[in-house]
Design a protein around this motif. Sequence first.
Motif, mmCIF file in Angstrom:
data_model
loop_
_atom_site.group_PDB
_atom_site.id
_atom_site.type_symbol
_atom_site.label_atom_id
_atom_site.label_comp_id
_atom_site.label_asym_id
_atom_site.label_seq_id
_atom_site.Cartn_x
_atom_site.Cartn_y
_atom_site.Cartn_z
ATOM 1 N N ASN A 125 0.846 -1.194 0.000
ATOM 2 C CA ASN A 125 0.000 0.000 0.000
ATOM 3 C C ASN A 125 0.882 1.245 0.000
ATOM 4 O O ASN A 125 1.879 1.300 0.730
ATOM 5 C CB ASN A 125 -0.925 -0.001 1.215
ATOM 6 C CG ASN A 125 -1.847 -1.207 1.202
ATOM 7 O OD1 ASN A 125 -2.584 -1.419 0.242
ATOM 8 N ND2 ASN A 125 -1.778 -2.016 2.226
ATOM 9 N N TYR A 126 0.504 2.235 -0.815
ATOM 10 C CA TYR A 126 1.283 3.467 -0.917
ATOM 11 C C TYR A 126 1.214 4.274 0.385
ATOM 12 O O TYR A 126 2.193 4.899 0.783
ATOM 13 C CB TYR A 126 0.779 4.307 -2.095
ATOM 14 C CG TYR A 126 1.535 5.599 -2.272
ATOM 15 C CD1 TYR A 126 2.892 5.591 -2.589
ATOM 16 C CD2 TYR A 126 0.901 6.826 -2.128
ATOM 17 C CE1 TYR A 126 3.599 6.768 -2.745
ATOM 18 C CE2 TYR A 126 1.606 8.017 -2.289
ATOM 19 C CZ TYR A 126 2.951 7.981 -2.596
ATOM 20 O OH TYR A 126 3.658 9.148 -2.732
ATOM 21 N N LYS A 127 0.053 4.250 1.056
ATOM 22 C CA LYS A 127 -0.119 4.964 2.327
ATOM 23 C C LYS A 127 -0.694 4.000 3.353
ATOM 24 O O LYS A 127 -1.549 3.176 3.029
ATOM 25 C CB LYS A 127 -1.090 6.141 2.179
ATOM 26 C CG LYS A 127 -0.613 7.239 1.267
ATOM 27 C CD LYS A 127 -1.670 8.332 1.173
ATOM 28 C CE LYS A 127 -1.267 9.384 0.160
ATOM 29 N NZ LYS A 127 -2.349 10.356 -0.074
ATOM 30 N N VAL A 128 -0.210 4.122 4.584
ATOM 31 C CA VAL A 128 -0.750 3.333 5.691
ATOM 32 C C VAL A 128 -0.845 4.207 6.935
ATOM 33 O O VAL A 128 -0.041 5.122 7.130
ATOM 34 C CB VAL A 128 0.115 2.089 6.028
ATOM 35 C CG1 VAL A 128 0.064 1.062 4.919
ATOM 36 C CG2 VAL A 128 1.540 2.455 6.359
ATOM 37 N N THR A 129 -1.836 3.910 7.763
ATOM 38 C CA THR A 129 -1.923 4.526 9.086
ATOM 39 C C THR A 129 -1.630 3.426 10.095
ATOM 40 O O THR A 129 -2.240 2.350 10.054
ATOM 41 C CB THR A 129 -3.317 5.131 9.338
ATOM 42 O OG1 THR A 129 -3.559 6.127 8.344
ATOM 43 C CG2 THR A 129 -3.389 5.778 10.723
ATOM 44 N N ILE A 130 -0.665 3.705 10.959
ATOM 45 C CA ILE A 130 -0.199 2.732 11.955
ATOM 46 C C ILE A 130 -0.654 3.171 13.343
ATOM 47 O O ILE A 130 -0.506 4.341 13.710
ATOM 48 C CB ILE A 130 1.350 2.653 11.971
ATOM 49 C CG1 ILE A 130 1.923 2.413 10.575
ATOM 50 C CG2 ILE A 130 1.850 1.636 12.993
ATOM 51 C CD1 ILE A 130 1.770 1.047 10.028
ATOM 52 N N GLU A 131 -1.181 2.226 14.097
ATOM 53 C CA GLU A 131 -1.436 2.435 15.528
ATOM 54 C C GLU A 131 -0.517 1.494 16.279
ATOM 55 O O GLU A 131 -0.340 0.333 15.878
ATOM 56 C CB GLU A 131 -2.890 2.118 15.893
ATOM 57 C CG GLU A 131 -3.840 3.246 15.633
ATOM 58 C CD GLU A 131 -5.258 2.946 16.121
ATOM 59 O OE1 GLU A 131 -5.504 1.897 16.761
ATOM 60 O OE2 GLU A 131 -6.130 3.784 15.835
ATOM 61 N N ALA A 132 0.077 1.992 17.365
ATOM 62 C CA ALA A 132 1.013 1.192 18.157
ATOM 63 C C ALA A 132 1.198 1.889 19.501
ATOM 64 O O ALA A 132 0.470 2.840 19.836
ATOM 65 C CB ALA A 132 2.352 1.087 17.426
ATOM 66 N N PHE A 133 2.188 1.421 20.232
ATOM 67 C CA PHE A 133 2.663 2.106 21.430
ATOM 68 C C PHE A 133 4.132 2.391 21.198
ATOM 69 O O PHE A 133 4.833 1.588 20.584
ATOM 70 C CB PHE A 133 2.491 1.230 22.679
ATOM 71 C CG PHE A 133 1.051 0.970 23.004
ATOM 72 C CD1 PHE A 133 0.321 1.877 23.773
ATOM 73 C CD2 PHE A 133 0.408 -0.168 22.533
ATOM 74 C CE1 PHE A 133 -1.020 1.641 24.060
ATOM 75 C CE2 PHE A 133 -0.919 -0.405 22.810
ATOM 76 C CZ PHE A 133 -1.644 0.498 23.575
ATOM 77 N N ASP A 134 4.601 3.531 21.705
ATOM 78 C CA ASP A 134 6.033 3.797 21.600
ATOM 79 C C ASP A 134 6.747 3.085 22.744
ATOM 80 O O ASP A 134 6.113 2.394 23.555
ATOM 81 C CB ASP A 134 6.328 5.309 21.540
ATOM 82 C CG ASP A 134 6.040 6.041 22.840
ATOM 83 O OD1 ASP A 134 5.867 5.393 23.914
ATOM 84 O OD2 ASP A 134 6.007 7.287 22.802
ATOM 85 N N ILE A 135 8.046 3.262 22.828
ATOM 86 C CA ILE A 135 8.855 2.535 23.811
ATOM 87 C C ILE A 135 8.473 2.865 25.261
ATOM 88 O O ILE A 135 8.693 2.083 26.170
ATOM 89 C CB ILE A 135 10.371 2.758 23.552
ATOM 90 C CG1 ILE A 135 11.217 1.761 24.349
ATOM 91 C CG2 ILE A 135 10.746 4.208 23.826
ATOM 92 C CD1 ILE A 135 12.670 1.715 23.940
ATOM 93 N N ASP A 136 7.831 4.018 25.456
ATOM 94 C CA ASP A 136 7.392 4.417 26.807
ATOM 95 C C ASP A 136 5.959 3.991 27.102
ATOM 96 O O ASP A 136 5.426 4.302 28.167
ATOM 97 C CB ASP A 136 7.540 5.930 26.973
ATOM 98 C CG ASP A 136 8.986 6.377 26.845
ATOM 99 O OD1 ASP A 136 9.862 5.711 27.433
ATOM 100 O OD2 ASP A 136 9.243 7.373 26.147
ATOM 101 N N GLY A 137 5.324 3.312 26.135
ATOM 102 C CA GLY A 137 3.956 2.849 26.345
ATOM 103 C C GLY A 137 2.904 3.878 25.961
ATOM 104 O O GLY A 137 1.710 3.678 26.211
ATOM 105 N N THR A 138 3.329 4.973 25.356
ATOM 106 C CA THR A 138 2.403 6.016 24.922
ATOM 107 C C THR A 138 1.760 5.592 23.602
ATOM 108 O O THR A 138 2.463 5.164 22.685
ATOM 109 C CB THR A 138 3.170 7.352 24.715
ATOM 110 O OG1 THR A 138 3.872 7.653 25.920
ATOM 111 C CG2 THR A 138 2.225 8.485 24.357
ATOM 112 N N PRO A 139 0.415 5.730 23.501
ATOM 113 C CA PRO A 139 -0.228 5.386 22.234
ATOM 114 C C PRO A 139 0.339 6.229 21.083
ATOM 115 O O PRO A 139 0.629 7.409 21.245
ATOM 116 C CB PRO A 139 -1.707 5.722 22.474
ATOM 117 C CG PRO A 139 -1.871 5.637 23.961
ATOM 118 C CD PRO A 139 -0.560 6.118 24.525
ATOM 119 N N PHE A 140 0.492 5.577 19.942
ATOM 120 C CA PHE A 140 1.098 6.187 18.760
ATOM 121 C C PHE A 140 0.156 5.940 17.591
ATOM 122 O O PHE A 140 -0.319 4.828 17.396
ATOM 123 C CB PHE A 140 2.453 5.503 18.514
ATOM 124 C CG PHE A 140 3.135 5.877 17.230
ATOM 125 C CD1 PHE A 140 4.093 6.877 17.202
ATOM 126 C CD2 PHE A 140 2.839 5.216 16.038
ATOM 127 C CE1 PHE A 140 4.734 7.219 16.021
ATOM 128 C CE2 PHE A 140 3.469 5.549 14.852
ATOM 129 C CZ PHE A 140 4.424 6.556 14.847
#
Length: 184
Positions: A125-140
Motif C-alpha cells: 500500500n502506498y499509504k498506511v496509518t499505523i497504531e502502536a505504542f512507543d517505547i514508553d507505552g504512549t499510544p502512537f
Amino acid sequence: MITMENIIRDGHETLRNKAEEVKLPISTEDKTTLDEMLEFLKNSQDETIAKKYGLRSGVGLAAPQINVSKKMLAVYIQDDSKGNSIELQLVNPKIVSHSVQKAYLPGGEGCLSVDESKPGLVHRNYKVTIEAFDIDGTPFKKRFKGYPAIVLQHEIDHLNGVMFYDYINQNDPFKPLDDAVEVN
C-alpha cells in the motif's frame, strides 16, 4: 550489541510464526531489546561501524528477526525526500487503514534475514496509518506514505510470519500492477 550473528535467517521457524502481543506496561527487558534493535540499525548505516562488525545495512528490524517472537519493531530511515529522518520503536503495531493505491521499489526489497537475492517487485500500500505504542507505552498513531510506508509494512509482516518474497508474482516478477506508484 546486536550483530549479524544475532539475526536469524530465512528458513528459521520463528520467521514464519505469528509474534505475541507485548504486555503493557512495557518491561525493562523489552525496552532494552528495542534500544538494541535501533542501535543495530544506526550502526548498520554507519560505514565505519558496519565495516568493523560486518553489518549489512538495514532500515528496519522486527523482533522475530533476532528470534524474539514479540510484536516489536525498530525503523531508522535517514533523510527522506523532505530531508527528514524517521526513528521509530514500536510495540504492538498494526495497520488500521491504508490507501487503495499500491506502490513498489523498482529494485525490489531486501531483508537482513534473507541472504540470497529474491528478485521481483513487492507491491504494498502506498499509504498506511499505523497504531502502536512507543517505547514508553504512549499510544502512537501516524500516517506514512511512500518509502517509510513500505518499510513499516515489511516489518509488520515479520510480526505476522510473512516474508517480502511471498508477494512476488512468480509468473511475471517484474510486472508492475496497473496504477502502482514506483517509489525511489
